[in-house]
Design an enzyme around this catalytic site. Sequence first.
Site: not given
Lengths: 412, 81
Positions: B10, B13
């Site tokens: 994501c 991240c």
Amino acid sequence: MSTDAVTSAGRTGGAPSLASADETAAAREPDATAQTTPSPASTPAIPACACDTAAGHGAAAGRGSPGGSGRASRWAARVPLWLWLALAVGAWGVAWHWLAPFIDWLAYDVLRLGDGRFGSAVAFFIYDVPKVMLLLVAVVFGVGILRSFFSPERTRHLLAGRRELVGNVMASGLGIATPFCTCSAIPLFLGFVEAGVPLGVTFSFLIAAPMINEVALVLLAGLFGWQVAALYVGTGLFIAITAGWIVGRLGMERYIQDWVRDIRMGESASEEKLDWNGRVRYALQAVRDIVGKVWLYVVLGIAVGAAIHGYVPENFMAGIMGESAWWSVPAGVLMGVPMYSNAAGIIPIVEALLEKGAALGTVLAFMMAVIGLSLPEIIILRKVLRWQLIAVFVGVVAAGILGVGYLFNLVL
Amino acid sequence: MKLEILGSGCANCDKLEALTREVIAELGIADAEIGHVTDYAEIMRYGVMSTPALAIDGKVVLTGKVPSKADLTTIVTSALA
């Protein structure tokens, strides 16, 4: 219809992805996948999810606080945090109290806005922006304090081994209090399943967490009064509890993807205990993150609301979205599901629609569909759920929202 | 030391990974090995329920958020000690 879209979207999501293909990740991948089942577990592509929240505070959020660092700590060292807090609360109160007279003065004495379309649109805008911002800051801070008492790990522990019904009710309530972000829906789901939380109870959580949104709650309260806000929370909880219960009753455990069963969860890192200073810092961080992220949507949403306020004729919506138009509720839900907006942006539109004669039930249904059922979340869940279960999930929740819409149109 | 970003790709991240690389470079840690774990089964083995998370030498030190750079520096240096 929507399930087709979902499956294909899920597949594209699962296709070998270019996202974050840095060497180390690529090097890791083979051994990671070799240990478990093939593909679906390791699909790096996640659709953009609007994580409003500074989600976790588990392992290390408190860590930075005692020493802190940089400017903030030198600041805080000189003046105790509670004093800052008291000053901020005082300033907030003063601003709130004087807002209406000040904006009146600004709009009519300084800017000399007339009663015309443009004038009323601008007045709407300059009155609502500061009001909504003040409310937003206060509520996000309050919810931040509440959330500092909860974490996904703790919620998992609380829900493990709960029976249905009691579990559904608890999960729905915890859905409000636990920091949650769509991006984390999968690890959360896996953690719940692994801990033996029943599927229906897990769903109650997954429905309540996005649907009952603190930003929406406060904005509704501020703009329409506590009754509407209470209706929103009450019906949201009702939908989460019953929809989760129904999913549980249907016994659809076999529609969970196979690899999920093999998941073994490691010991969670021990949580650091936050003291009140830590909680306040956590809440302040949430304010920074969330307000920093949504303020633009809020302003844009209010601008749209203002345009509708000024330019759309009175009762224009009554014919399309009024109580007499039975089809408006399903139409609102159908429109709302693929739309994805954060709650803050949708409320001003809701406000303007209501003012022009749209029925409350229809508008609430539309709003819940937008924030409660979102395409990104569905696509993410596709990795752990087969489409049959996704279809049931979307169908049951949409039916609940429909029911709520009709109920309010009937009762109010 | 071995640093692993736990998260399934994501946006946050990736942000955490970039920030970690930055912090490591600034601290001048030469023997740092930075990896990115995207496999959910693997992530769960760390007992992590909210991503992104960071594990240093197998121990989870951060979950569910992208910290400020200063906080991350504190976390990394205290793991070194």
